[in-house]
Design a protein around this motif. Structure first.
Motif, PDB file in Angstrom:
ATOM      1  N   GLU A   9      23.377  25.860  10.771  1.00 35.29           N
ATOM      2  CA  GLU A   9      22.112  26.751  10.128  1.00 35.29           C
ATOM      3  C   GLU A   9      21.439  27.245  11.094  1.00 35.29           C
ATOM      4  O   GLU A   9      21.005  28.343  11.108  1.00 35.29           O
ATOM      5  CB  GLU A   9      21.238  25.655   9.533  1.00 35.29           C
ATOM      6  CG  GLU A   9      21.887  24.967   8.179  1.00 35.29           C
ATOM      7  CD  GLU A   9      22.938  23.895   8.349  1.00 35.29           C
ATOM      8  OE1 GLU A   9      23.179  23.808   9.511  1.00 35.29           O
ATOM      9  OE2 GLU A   9      23.965  23.693   7.281  1.00 35.29           O
ATOM     10  N   MET A  13      20.182  31.329  11.823  1.00 34.79           N
ATOM     11  CA  MET A  13      18.889  31.480  11.938  1.00 34.79           C
ATOM     12  C   MET A  13      18.820  32.476  13.189  1.00 34.79           C
ATOM     13  O   MET A  13      18.092  33.662  13.071  1.00 34.79           O
ATOM     14  CB  MET A  13      17.840  30.493  12.049  1.00 34.79           C
ATOM     15  CG  MET A  13      17.646  29.523  10.692  1.00 34.79           C
ATOM     16  SD  MET A  13      16.792  28.047  11.129  1.00 34.79           S
ATOM     17  CE  MET A  13      17.086  27.150   9.912  1.00 34.79           C
ATOM     18  N   GLY A  50      14.085  35.100   4.187  1.00 35.34           N
ATOM     19  CA  GLY A  50      14.192  33.570   4.384  1.00 35.34           C
ATOM     20  C   GLY A  50      13.533  33.036   5.661  1.00 35.34           C
ATOM     21  O   GLY A  50      13.644  31.657   5.639  1.00 35.34           O
ATOM     22  N   LEU A  51      13.386  33.403   6.697  1.00 32.24           N
ATOM     23  CA  LEU A  51      13.159  33.147   7.982  1.00 32.24           C
ATOM     24  C   LEU A  51      11.691  32.540   7.732  1.00 32.24           C
ATOM     25  O   LEU A  51      11.582  31.682   8.566  1.00 32.24           O
ATOM     26  CB  LEU A  51      13.319  34.158   9.060  1.00 32.24           C
ATOM     27  CG  LEU A  51      14.538  34.778   9.459  1.00 32.24           C
ATOM     28  CD1 LEU A  51      14.471  35.716  10.557  1.00 32.24           C
ATOM     29  CD2 LEU A  51      15.610  33.660   9.824  1.00 32.24           C
ATOM     30  N   VAL A  54      11.813  28.607   7.776  1.00 29.60           N
ATOM     31  CA  VAL A  54      12.618  27.963   8.677  1.00 29.60           C
ATOM     32  C   VAL A  54      11.864  26.573   9.188  1.00 29.60           C
ATOM     33  O   VAL A  54      12.509  25.800   9.414  1.00 29.60           O
ATOM     34  CB  VAL A  54      13.313  28.640  10.054  1.00 29.60           C
ATOM     35  CG1 VAL A  54      13.976  29.547   9.355  1.00 29.60           C
ATOM     36  CG2 VAL A  54      12.065  29.078  10.759  1.00 29.60           C
ATOM     37  N   GLY A  61      10.157  24.651  -0.586  1.00 29.44           N
ATOM     38  CA  GLY A  61      10.813  26.083  -0.888  1.00 29.44           C
ATOM     39  C   GLY A  61      11.386  26.531   0.759  1.00 29.44           C
ATOM     40  O   GLY A  61      11.578  27.768   0.530  1.00 29.44           O
ATOM     41  N   MET A  63      13.612  25.630   4.646  1.00 28.54           N
ATOM     42  CA  MET A  63      14.719  25.441   4.926  1.00 28.54           C
ATOM     43  C   MET A  63      14.741  24.605   6.365  1.00 28.54           C
ATOM     44  O   MET A  63      15.561  24.808   7.267  1.00 28.54           O
ATOM     45  CB  MET A  63      15.624  26.715   5.209  1.00 28.54           C
ATOM     46  CG  MET A  63      15.836  27.405   3.928  1.00 28.54           C
ATOM     47  SD  MET A  63      16.892  28.801   4.005  1.00 28.54           S
ATOM     48  CE  MET A  63      18.318  27.923   3.819  1.00 28.54           C
TER      49      MET A  63
END
Lengths: 388, 262
Positions: A9, A13, A50-51, A54, A61, A63
């Motif tokens: 993952e 990123m 979506g960064l 992180v 919501g 990651m």
């Protein structure tokens, strides 16, 4: 590349952040720097990538996957390689969100962190004209009135000020207690009585917006208090513990870019009939740059992992990662300008910007002198605790 | 609406170098990417699905197993499924056999629209898209720069021509090839990348698509490349240098007359 044993993952990123830096940030960085323009067009890019999530828990919501600070550091490094000013839209939001991550209730986290994960900008507001390194000198006040607090005062040099939707603001709820009388509040952009003041004209990180924040009888719901009244100072200290490796990562990104550009230029530039990189004196400069950068990276990653593991207060180590990496970035970028010679001094070439951008990393989120105080304090404390 | 996008993996360079001894592409040290024109086809397919609000986008590619990386990249930017056509029997195909193989595979799938890039940057033939349409006996619209309206029954699209824009109404299902002006492909998202990594890629062989092995691959290719070469750099040329432009013109005309070109 040294193998830092990143997870799958984390590798994604890094790849994605590097792609954004390459395709979206590099082409516009010089222009935004010159015009001192906030990267409005890039906010959607960050949001869609979506960064922004992180370092936020999956439950809200994000990651984070249990390694929020390491993720934040990895992304900040790559984006800062593209532009340290633009990177602050990301890193400044992390700083603004950390007080909520650290001291927020379940409800506060659900409400605000999910918005940050989706790409809304956040900001952290502690500094005032008379309260920089000495956070106890905060003059902004918050007075409880029914079910809300009324804020009055002015914040200074707030990163993402005026651009952010969510602000974590420090104000005194009990001035008689000094630093222990500070509290932290979540303030939304459109709250009546809250406005952004003049935008500062800065040496570096010019694509980042730095503004005054003005509170005039600004009524904030009491439910927006983070933690208990008086716990603001502790929230701020814990925030810095987690955020300082992020400043280290910003410095690391700047320095890495400076080295890459220097090596490339030294191979291309010919004087006396040979590329200047053929000179041993220059080779040794580049070697020194590379060593210092790799040492920065190793320290920052180690500290970030220590923070994520939850193994004890990281204060001194966070301070080390920020201080070491920012001092390295300053030295490396000055040397990069030297490698480029006269061209390096010209705005047409990218290294003078790196030198201007590097300077702030030695100053903000606690000057490097304050950081050294923290490190020394930890040394003294540890030695004292061993004495019987 | 179900959309199939045919993509090709190509070397990441517009200046493909050729080994003069073997007349083959030098692939050493050159990364493989999705043919850039195909990335616009992928983006348009995803946008149409988002606009229509239903259906799925499937990418399909014919090639060796390493093409999987191109298919995963497509999955990271919003594509739902990926199919790899891989079989030794497919090898050595020209544009006829390639388009026939893809068309044969497409016949086994349900679709309302087929999208391709206008051409691949390595071969530059622009024949495979139209070839698929011919083998499937479907209407084709090449060089699409905008999809104005689209439904399962018909579409109205703009074609970018050298001398202007042509607006075409076409019955569906149809095959479109797209130009780069049609959109700006999105970057992948973190969630998309994670999904793509875990996704299963369906691999189909010649037998799976019931292809006649005599009609595909090298055997089924009516054309073959006999020689590839880099044309020699033009040399010579003469600079006419005189003080004034009229003098240059006068001498140029003189030269051309001398060479019986004027």
């Amino acid at each position: 590349m040294l193998d830092y044993i990143l997870t799958e993952e984390q590798k994604m990123m890094v790849d994605l952040a590097a792609q954004i830096a390459e395709e979206k940030i590099r082409p516009v960085r010089a222009e935004l720097d010159e015009k001192q323009e906030f990267p409005h067009d890039l906010l959607a890019v960050f949001a869609e990538s979506g960064l922004c999530g992180v370092y936020i828990d999956d439950a809200y919501g994000g990651m984070a996957g249990g390694t929020p600070i390491m993720n934040m550091v990895l992304v900040a490094e790559q984006i800062s390689k593209g532009c340290a000013g633009i990177a602050l839209a990301f890193a400044g939001s992390a700083l603004g969100a950390l007080p909520i991550i650290i001291s927020g209730t379940e409800e506060q986290k659900k409400k605000y962190l999910s918005r940050v994960a989706e790409g809304e900008i956040a900001a952290f507001a502690i500094t005032e004209p008379n309260a920089g390194s000495d956070a106890g000198g905060i003059q902004t006040t918050a007075v409880l009135d029914g079910d809300s607090y009324i804020l009055n005062g002015t914040k200074q040099w707030i990163t993402n000020g005026g651009e952010a939707g969510i602000y974590t603001v420090f104000a005194m709820t009990d001035r008689s207690k000094g630093a222990r009388g500070a509290s932290c509040f979540i303030v939304e952009k459109d709250t009546p009585g809250f406005s952004a003041g003049k935008k500062e004209d800065k040496l570096g990180i010019r694509a980042s917006a730095t503004r005054e924040l003005i509170f005039q009888d600004c009524r904030v719901p009491a439910e927006n208090l983070l933690g208990k009244p008086g716990s603001g100072f502790m929230t701020a200290m814990k925030t810095f513990d987690a955020s300082r490796p992020g400043i280290g990562a910003q410095a690391l990104g700047i320095a890495t870019e400076a080295l890459e550009l220097s090596v490339q230029y030294a191979r291309e530039r010919k004087q006396f009939g040979k590329p200047i990189i053929a000179n041993q004196g220059l080779q040794w400069m580049l070697a020194d740059m590379a060593m210092q950068i790799e040492a920065s990276r190793a320290l920052i990653y180690a500290v970030a992992r220590h923070i994520d593991s939850g193994a004890g207060r990281p204060t001194a180590y966070s301070a080390m990662s920020k201080t070491f990496a920012s001092d390295v970035a300053m030295k490396v970028t000055v040397d990069a300008v030297q490698v480029f010679g006269g061209y390096g001094y010209m705005k047409e070439y990218p290294v003078e910007k790196l030198m201007r951008d590097a300077k702030i990393t030695q100053i903000y989120e606690g000057t490097n002198q304050i950081q050294r105080d923290e490190i020394a304090r930890a040394l003294i404390k540890e030695a004292a605790s061993k004495k019987k | 609406m179900n959309i199939l996008v045919c993509i090709k993996q190509v070397p990441d360079t517009t200046e493909v170098r050729i080994n003069p001894e073997t007349n083959t592409l030098i692939r050493d040290g050159v990364d493989s990417i999705i043919n850039p024109f195909d990335t616009y086809a992928i983006e348009e397919a995803v946008r149409i699905r988002e606009r229509v609000g239903a259906g799925k986008v499937t990418v399909i590619s014919m090639g060796p197993p390493q093409v999987e990386s191109a298919l995963r990249e497509a999955l990271s930017v919003g594509v739902d499924e990926a199919i790899l056509l891989s079989d030794r029997a497919f090898a050595g195909a020209d544009t006829w056999a390639t388009s026939l193989t893809l068309a044969t595979a497409l016949k086994t799938l349900e679709f309302d629209l087929v999208l391709c890039g206008k051409q691949a940057i390595d071969g530059d033939t622009a024949q495979v898209g139209p070839g698929i349409a011919c083998h499937l006996d479907l209407p084709q619209v090449c060089y699409v720069s905008k999809v104005r309206e689209i439904s399962k029954e018909k579409a109205v699209v703009e074609r970018m021509m050298e001398d202007g824009t042509e607006v075409v109404e076409v019955q569906m299902p149809a095959v479109f090839t797209v130009v780069k002006d049609i959109n700006e492909p999105r970057l992948p998202s973190l969630k998309g990348k994670m999904k793509a990594k875990k996704a299963e890629i369906k691999t189909l062989s010649a037998a799976d698509i019931k292809a006649n092995v005599e009609e595909i691959g090298l055997k089924g290719s009516p054309t073959s490349v006999n020689k590839i070469f880099s044309p020699p750099r033009r040399s010579g040329g003469e600079m006419l240098e005189y003080e004034t432009a009229p003098e240059v013109a006068k001498n140029l005309v003189g030269k051309l007359k001398e060479m019986q070109l004027f």
